[in-house]
Scaffold this motif. Structure first.
Motif, PDB file in Angstrom:
ATOM      1  N   ARG A  41       0.842  -1.185   0.000  1.00  0.00           N
ATOM      2  CA  ARG A  41       0.000   0.000   0.000  1.00  0.00           C
ATOM      3  C   ARG A  41       0.883   1.243   0.000  1.00  0.00           C
ATOM      4  O   ARG A  41       2.021   1.209   0.476  1.00  0.00           O
ATOM      5  CB  ARG A  41      -0.900   0.001   1.248  1.00  0.00           C
ATOM      6  N   PRO A  42       0.411   2.370  -0.537  1.00  0.00           N
ATOM      7  CA  PRO A  42       1.193   3.614  -0.514  1.00  0.00           C
ATOM      8  C   PRO A  42       1.603   3.986   0.913  1.00  0.00           C
ATOM      9  O   PRO A  42       0.807   3.874   1.837  1.00  0.00           O
ATOM     10  CB  PRO A  42       0.215   4.645  -1.097  1.00  0.00           C
ATOM     11  N   PRO A 181       1.918  -0.345  -6.428  1.00  0.00           N
ATOM     12  CA  PRO A 181       1.026   0.085  -5.349  1.00  0.00           C
ATOM     13  C   PRO A 181      -0.243  -0.761  -5.296  1.00  0.00           C
ATOM     14  O   PRO A 181      -0.931  -0.926  -6.301  1.00  0.00           O
ATOM     15  CB  PRO A 181       0.689   1.527  -5.738  1.00  0.00           C
TER      16      PRO A 181
END
Length: 264
Positions: A41-42, A181
């Protein structure tokens, strides 16, 4: 356009349990001809881990590592590497503000970085194919890292770029790492640890290795442990899936192997 090298580093003006299958350094080493996806995830630490891989490979091999960034600038990436090498907080390195003792550590890190052939291209107008053409012009090229997640996602463009990286790996017999991502779908599960099924089908198909990063504190701010992360080997053509605990230093954006006393 000239590719920026370490000579462009700004002047600072300084007055889970162990899997038993593989360790951190075994997971992040770059084998020739391998296409490696680093998914998370970012904000989980993909770029920090990619930079760790670049530094370690450049130091051990003596070859050049070409980094293509469509997110951070070359200066920002060099600042992160200096922070990781020195152990000085990234914010302090960015602001050029640190104590005398830290200043000495930063100078030492800069000198070490200058000796390594880490080349960064941050021209955000380049396509993946144009970037690979530039990489081919680098003398003694050893590895390529693509931190351009917006080019590797869903759809035809993402699949085409992934195939281009796969082809480059095969033709040049070089390792290529790209960050990927993950979307919010992982957060709909109770267990939010990434899985192979969370990456796009073309990524899961073309990549030799898929590594996923997970930090519990990302979802639970008041979690007891803010100094560890999990590196999940979701796919490897030559090994079984495994998970390794890592040490995570958020202040200096650095990953490392967790001391064994913390693995019990």
């Amino acid at each position: 356009m000239e590719i920026r090298t370490i000579d462009y580093v700004p002047h600072f003006g300084i007055g889970l349990q162990e899997s038993g299958v593989c360790l951190f350094h075994d997971l992040v080493k770059l084998d020739r001809g391998n296409l490696i996806c680093l998914a998370a995830r970012p904000g989980m630490g993909k770029t920090a881990l990619a930079l760790h891989m670049a530094l370690e490979y450049a130091e051990k091999s003596g070859k050049a590592v070409f980094i293509f960034s469509m997110d951070l600038t070359a200066e920002q990436l060099y600042e992160r590497m200096i922070s990781a090498l020195s152990g000085v907080e990234t914010r302090c390195v960015r602001e050029r503000r640190f104590a005398e003792r830290d200043g000495a550590r930063v100078r030492k890190a800069i000198e070490k970085l200058r000796k390594l052939r880490v080349i960064i291209e941050d021209d955000k107008t380049l396509t993946v194919r144009q970037m690979l053409e530039r990489a081919q012009g680098v003398d003694a090229l050893g590895a390529v890292i693509v931190d351009a997640p917006q080019l590797m996602g869903e759809g035809e463009i993402g699949a085409e770029n992934c195939r281009a990286l796969r082809s480059f790996c095969a033709r040049k017999n070089l390792p290529v790492v790209f960050t990927y991502p993950l979307d919010r779908s992982v957060e709909k599960r109770k267990d939010k640890r990434p899985r192979l099924q969370d990456v796009a089908a073309h990524v899961g198909r073309d990549a030799d290795t898929v590594l996923c990063l997970y930090r519990d504190e990302y979802y639970h701010f008041f979690a007891k442990d803010h100094s560890s992360a999990e590196l999940i080997l979701a796919k490897n053509r030559y090994a079984t899936p495994a998970t390794v605990l890592l040490e995570w230093c958020g202040r200096c954006s650095k990953f490392g192997e967790l001391p064994r006393e913390h693995m019990a």
